[in-house]
Motif scaffolding. Structure first.
Motif, PDB file in Angstrom:
ATOM      1  N   ARG A 199      57.329 -70.528  27.404  1.00 60.60           N
ATOM      2  CA  ARG A 199      56.895 -70.200  26.078  1.00 60.60           C
ATOM      3  C   ARG A 199      57.330 -68.838  25.618  1.00 60.60           C
ATOM      4  O   ARG A 199      57.059 -68.403  24.528  1.00 60.60           O
ATOM      5  CB  ARG A 199      55.410 -70.291  25.859  1.00 60.60           C
ATOM      6  N   ASN A 216      64.220 -73.208  25.640  1.00 59.05           N
ATOM      7  CA  ASN A 216      62.847 -73.232  25.146  1.00 59.05           C
ATOM      8  C   ASN A 216      62.696 -73.793  23.749  1.00 59.05           C
ATOM      9  O   ASN A 216      61.578 -73.870  23.227  1.00 59.05           O
ATOM     10  CB  ASN A 216      62.268 -71.812  25.162  1.00 59.05           C
ATOM     11  N   GLN A 260      60.834 -78.323  23.111  1.00 57.43           N
ATOM     12  CA  GLN A 260      59.475 -78.748  22.740  1.00 57.43           C
ATOM     13  C   GLN A 260      59.032 -78.196  21.382  1.00 57.43           C
ATOM     14  O   GLN A 260      58.501 -78.948  20.550  1.00 57.43           O
ATOM     15  CB  GLN A 260      58.492 -78.344  23.848  1.00 57.43           C
ATOM     16  N   LEU A 282      62.404 -81.158  29.825  1.00 57.48           N
ATOM     17  CA  LEU A 282      61.078 -80.577  29.871  1.00 57.48           C
ATOM     18  C   LEU A 282      60.465 -80.919  31.226  1.00 57.48           C
ATOM     19  O   LEU A 282      60.669 -82.015  31.749  1.00 57.48           O
ATOM     20  CB  LEU A 282      60.185 -81.146  28.761  1.00 57.48           C
ATOM     21  N   GLU A 317      55.056 -79.605  30.953  1.00 58.80           N
ATOM     22  CA  GLU A 317      55.305 -79.403  29.524  1.00 58.80           C
ATOM     23  C   GLU A 317      55.225 -80.707  28.756  1.00 58.80           C
ATOM     24  O   GLU A 317      54.756 -80.743  27.612  1.00 58.80           O
ATOM     25  CB  GLU A 317      56.691 -78.787  29.317  1.00 58.80           C
ATOM     26  N   GLY A 341      50.485 -74.510  26.301  1.00 57.14           N
ATOM     27  CA  GLY A 341      51.646 -73.703  25.931  1.00 57.14           C
ATOM     28  C   GLY A 341      51.289 -72.794  24.778  1.00 57.14           C
ATOM     29  O   GLY A 341      50.310 -73.016  24.079  1.00 57.14           O
TER      30      GLY A 341
END
Length: 330
Positions: A9, A68, A71, A86, A90, A306
């Motif tokens: 994240r 990153n 998602q 992922l 996640e 997250g």
């Protein structure tokens, strides 16, 4: 002593650089984030991110999301044609519709260091989104830019700025606006409902990383606790300016007893409310079980799927809301 792993994240010091937000400069047409192409598909606009000003399609149709960005891009309604993997942790918490979107995209590799550039080029993307460490991006920057316009964010980009940038680049600002409204409404509700608890309670957030040394835990000041502290106003410890984040320092179990100076402890749990696997050794220790904060029911498990996009953050706020509801007002 080990340090915290690279969390997908974003970096621990994520609040620092808002300047990486993508800024629409009005070059070409835009449909306001509705996704309608019309005659704007052939037009371009310029956005600015960590790799400077980039000319991109006004309404990109074939987006590849690497690192990153995978998602968070899907979280705001994006439908990428290609992604990097992922992890199970996640993927598990995200809604079924988002999982289906992820699974429908072409898997280009476990991470950008292993991305299949030939397969990526074969997708004929009109936009590539990337968030990875700077050194990793530099290693593939030229190859990506020869395939399609590439927009990059560093790991130190603040999460709200990151969401704004992804939405601007992907022409999804309307969808993001709805998430922002939900976020602001939840924050306002929590602050109003627990005003006295927030004002009178001394909190501490604890965790344990997958790569932590045996018999250690951390007091952390980054991740979802940043949202609780900065947006909700929870009083919790943080590193002094210019110092390393607290969560980088492993502490021996012997120091668990020192947590008794706090009124309430926030610790990580999974979606089912069970202690996160890496943190389980802490709650199983006799020192933890003997803490007055624990025996009084003031150790609160909070689920944080997250903190780099609004969907997971909204889940975190729901969990935090439930946790605070169990604390009696002083």
């Amino acid at each position: 002593m080990s340090t915290t792993p690279l969390i997908r994240r974003g970096a621990a010091l994520a609040a620092a650089l808002l300047s990486a937000t993508l800024v629409l400069t009005g070059c070409g047409g835009d449909d306001g984030g509705t996704g309608d192409t019309g005659d704007t598909a052939a037009k371009t606009r310029t956005v600015t991110a960590g790799n400077g000003a980039v000319e991109i399609p006004a309404a990109p149709q074939r987006v590849v999301a690497l690192g990153n960005t995978t998602q968070p891009f899907i979280d705001i309604g994006g439908k990428p044609v290609g992604v990097t993997e992922l992890s199970a942790s996640e993927l598990d918490p995200i809604p079924a519709e988002q999982k289906a979107t992820y699974q429908a995209a072409t898997n280009l590799g476990a991470d950008t260091a292993q991305v299949d550039l030939e397969k990526l080029a074969g997708l004929k993307p009109d936009l590539i989104l990337v968030q990875v460490p700077d050194s990793e991006f530099e290693g593939i920057k030229k190859q990506l830019e020869t395939i399609a316009p590439t927009v990059y964010w560093g790991l130190d980009t603040e999460w709200k700025a990151f969401a704004d940038g992804l939405a601007e680049a992907g022409n999804l600002t309307d969808a993001l606006s709805g998430q922002k409204t939900q976020f602001n409404d939840k924050v306002t509700k929590i602050k109003e409902t627990y005003r006295q608890i927030i004002a009178d309670t001394k909190f501490v957030a604890v965790d344990r990383w997958d790569n932590s040394d045996p018999g250690t835990f951390v007091i952390t000041d980054f991740g979802c606790i940043e949202i609780a502290a900065d947006d909700i106003g929870l009083n919790s410890p943080k590193a002094e300016a210019g110092k390393d984040p607290l969560g980088w320092a492993d502490l021996p179990f012997e120091q668990i007893a020192g947590l008794s100076e706090y009124d309430a402890i926030l610790y990580p749990v999974d979606a089912a409310g069970q202690p996160k696997k890496a943190f389980a050794p802490v709650v199983e220790s006799n020192t933890w079980k003997a803490l007055p904060t624990v025996t009084s029911g003031h150790a609160l498990g909070v689920f944080c799927p997250g903190n780099n996009s609004y969907g997971p953050v909204l889940q975190y706020l729901d969990s935090l809301d439930s946790a605070l509801a169990s604390l009696p007002a002083k």
